[in-house]
Design an enzyme around this catalytic site. Structure first.
Site, PDB file in Angstrom:
ATOM      1  N   GLY A  45       0.734  -1.360  -0.128  1.00  0.00           N
ATOM      2  CA  GLY A  45      -0.260  -0.160   0.032  1.00  0.00           C
ATOM      3  C   GLY A  45       0.766   1.351   0.002  1.00  0.00           C
ATOM      4  O   GLY A  45       1.653   1.423  -0.243  1.00  0.00           O
ATOM      5  N   GLY A 183       1.288  22.872   5.523  1.00  0.00           N
ATOM      6  CA  GLY A 183       0.646  21.669   7.094  1.00  0.00           C
ATOM      7  C   GLY A 183       1.834  21.292   7.631  1.00  0.00           C
ATOM      8  O   GLY A 183       2.985  21.016   7.510  1.00  0.00           O
ATOM      9  N   TYR A 186       2.793  16.110  11.455  1.00  0.00           N
ATOM     10  CA  TYR A 186       4.150  14.989  10.861  1.00  0.00           C
ATOM     11  C   TYR A 186       4.284  15.073   9.853  1.00  0.00           C
ATOM     12  O   TYR A 186       5.270  14.531   9.776  1.00  0.00           O
ATOM     13  CB  TYR A 186       2.990  14.067  12.035  1.00  0.00           C
ATOM     14  N   ILE A 187       3.465  15.191   8.351  1.00  0.00           N
ATOM     15  CA  ILE A 187       4.533  14.508   7.723  1.00  0.00           C
ATOM     16  C   ILE A 187       4.662  16.089   6.845  1.00  0.00           C
ATOM     17  O   ILE A 187       5.908  15.970   6.091  1.00  0.00           O
ATOM     18  CB  ILE A 187       2.790  14.441   6.067  1.00  0.00           C
ATOM     19  N   VAL A 268      -2.197  19.247   4.819  1.00  0.00           N
ATOM     20  CA  VAL A 268      -3.075  18.875   6.031  1.00  0.00           C
ATOM     21  C   VAL A 268      -3.956  17.687   5.925  1.00  0.00           C
ATOM     22  O   VAL A 268      -5.128  18.327   6.911  1.00  0.00           O
ATOM     23  CB  VAL A 268      -4.061  20.461   5.134  1.00  0.00           C
ATOM     24  N   HIS A 440      23.628   1.121  31.093  1.00  0.00           N
ATOM     25  CA  HIS A 440      24.668   2.087  31.149  1.00  0.00           C
ATOM     26  C   HIS A 440      25.361   2.151  29.717  1.00  0.00           C
ATOM     27  O   HIS A 440      26.386   1.579  29.206  1.00  0.00           O
ATOM     28  CB  HIS A 440      24.188   2.956  31.879  1.00  0.00           C
TER      29      HIS A 440
END
Length: 466
Positions: A45, A183, A186-187, A268, A440
């Site tokens: 996809g 926009g 996140y994109i 957007v 650590h």
């Protein structure tokens, strides 16, 4: 019925072969059902072929190209340049390798693959048109996983030349001199940051008063500071209006302004792909935004289930995959329900952003009592060795001390989101997390340090003044 309408029968028909769709198909086969998987394009996809995966290749390439300044702090001299054609070739290799892997899994599982566009012709039948012929399928259960597409912005309709969507931008073979990103979600943030690192003059245009408006304010602020250091301009509270000969006209609080932009990315939001499925022939109900209404088992109505971007919740591949587990079980007669305590959200910006669970405000509002603690990542030895001096981990617990939220901005915090989600799902307390020995020096120590802080015993950070 004419001969051309004779239907093939299958137990479970899955429409859409994105991360949710192919996962549902594989799970249903593992449960012993005959499965047919319909996809109009390539398996994987949008996520695999046009979104999540190629964008991360670009982001990594941009990080490599911009390492010179940081390397100098470590006594290393680097010179780098980026060739977008070569970067695109790297994307294709990555996409191809992952796609072949999914193809092999589906073949080994004996999932029937059908190419074409699917649409209901009646409640118990779907037709698939591949452009040359139409095939008919009857099913016992159908799982809809048709995904989403970018929102079109009036006056800035995509033309594939100057006005681009994210897929167009990832397919560029040469670097634009200037790029306006409309926009600040996140994109837009991910791609705007990457192109700023690659040398484009970037201007971010966001209608809200901060970047990443759906996330914690400190996260958007961290990204904004980094964009400024890269020479990008960030315009908040600004509306994109129309194309001009040389760029983009915007409306700010001070009035109209023209931005120079050789290319304009419109990012957007996204809308669900439910408008051309023939759902009016079924009992499926949609909300006002076109999302399919489902119950906890992912069932929309008898014999029809839905997952992924066409249902409520964040449009994320990992959410779709998790929903696929539930939908496939339900379709195969196994009781299941989708009821996560938290869905991790990650932005591969600079710094990286990760959010899991409640915010301090939502926890107090919904749970009645909550405490929070913020650990500056300047206290992280590993962050320092990576050359990262900024960043923050915010941890939230309820009145009983159970972990209910973690929000982060910093180097590699995307890799910490799963531990936070696991702790929330398991009902772990902050003390449980604090007493778990973390290696650590690693970034994971920041979660333990924040946990010590939220229970009032910070080790490498100052105790908040009461």
């Amino acid at each position: 019925m004419v001969v051309g309408e004779v239907a093939s029968a299958t137990d479970v028909l899955v429409v859409g072969a994105g991360p949710g769709g192919y996962a549902a198909a594989l799970r249903a086969r593992q449960l012993g059902r005959r499965v047919t998987l319909v996809e109009k394009a390539a398996v994987g996809g949008i996520c695999l072929n046009e979104g999540c995966i190629p964008s991360k290749v670009l982001i990594h390439a941009a990080e490599l190209a911009s390492m010179g300044a940081m390397a100098a702090d470590f006594g290393v001299t680097l010179e780098a340049s980026a060739d977008l054609k070569a970067v695109r070739a790297s994307m294709e290799r990555t996409i191809g390798g992952l796609g072949r892997g999914v193809d092999a899994l589906l073949a080994a599982a004996e999932v029937e693959r059908v190419s074409g566009i699917a649409r209901f012709s009646r409640p118990d039948r779907i037709v698939v048109d591949d452009g040359e012929r139409v095939r008919h399928f009857e099913f016992e259960e159908v799982i809809l996983a048709t995904g989403s597409r970018p929102v079109a912005l009036r006056g800035l309709e995509r033309d594939g030349e100057r006005v681009l969507d994210s897929t167009d931008l990832l397919r560029l073979s040469s670097m634009p001199a200037s790029l306006a990103v409309v926009g600040g979600g996140y994109i837009g943030v991910e791609l705007g940051t990457a192109f700023a690192k690659l040398g484009a003059r970037v201007c971010m245009v966001e209608a809200c008063d901060r970047l990443l408006p759906l996330m914690r304010p400190f996260q958007g602020e961290a990204v904004q500071r980094r964009l400024a250091s890269l020479g990008a301009r960030v315009m908040l509270g600004t509306q994109a209006r129309e194309l001009t000969q040389g760029g983009l006209r915007v409306e700010t609080a001070a009035g109209p302004e023209e931005i120079e932009a050789a290319k304009i990315l419109v990012a957007v939001g996204r809308v669900p792909n439910t408008d051309d499925l023939g759902l009016e022939l079924t009992e499926v109900e949609l909300d006002d935004g076109g999302l399919v209404l489902v119950d906890g088992s992912r069932r929309a109505c008898p014999h029809i289930l839905a997952i992924g971007d066409i249902t409520d919740g964040p449009a994320l591949a990992h959410k779709a995959t998790a929903e696929a587990e539930v939908a496939a079980s339900t379709a195969c007669g196994v009781a299941a329900s989708f009821d996560p305590q938290a869905i991790p959200e990650v932005v591969f910006s600079d710094p990286e952003i990760a959010s899991v669970g409640w915010t301090p405000e939502s926890a107090e509002r919904e749970l009645g009592a909550a405490r929070s603690f913020r650990l500056p990542l300047s206290a992280s030895a590993r962050a320092r060795t990576l050359g990262s001096r900024g960043g923050l981990v915010e941890m939230i617990v309820d009145g009983d001390g159970a972990l209910v939220g973690v929000h982060m901005a910093g180097a590699h915090v995307s890799e910490l989101a799963a531990e936070a989600a696991l702790a929330i799902e398991m009902g772990a307390s902050a003390e449980d997390l604090a007493l778990t020995i973390h290696p650590h020096p690693t970034m994971s120590e920041a979660l333990a340090e924040a946990a010590w802080g939220v229970i009032g015993r910070p080790l490498h950070a100052m105790r908040p003044k009461v």
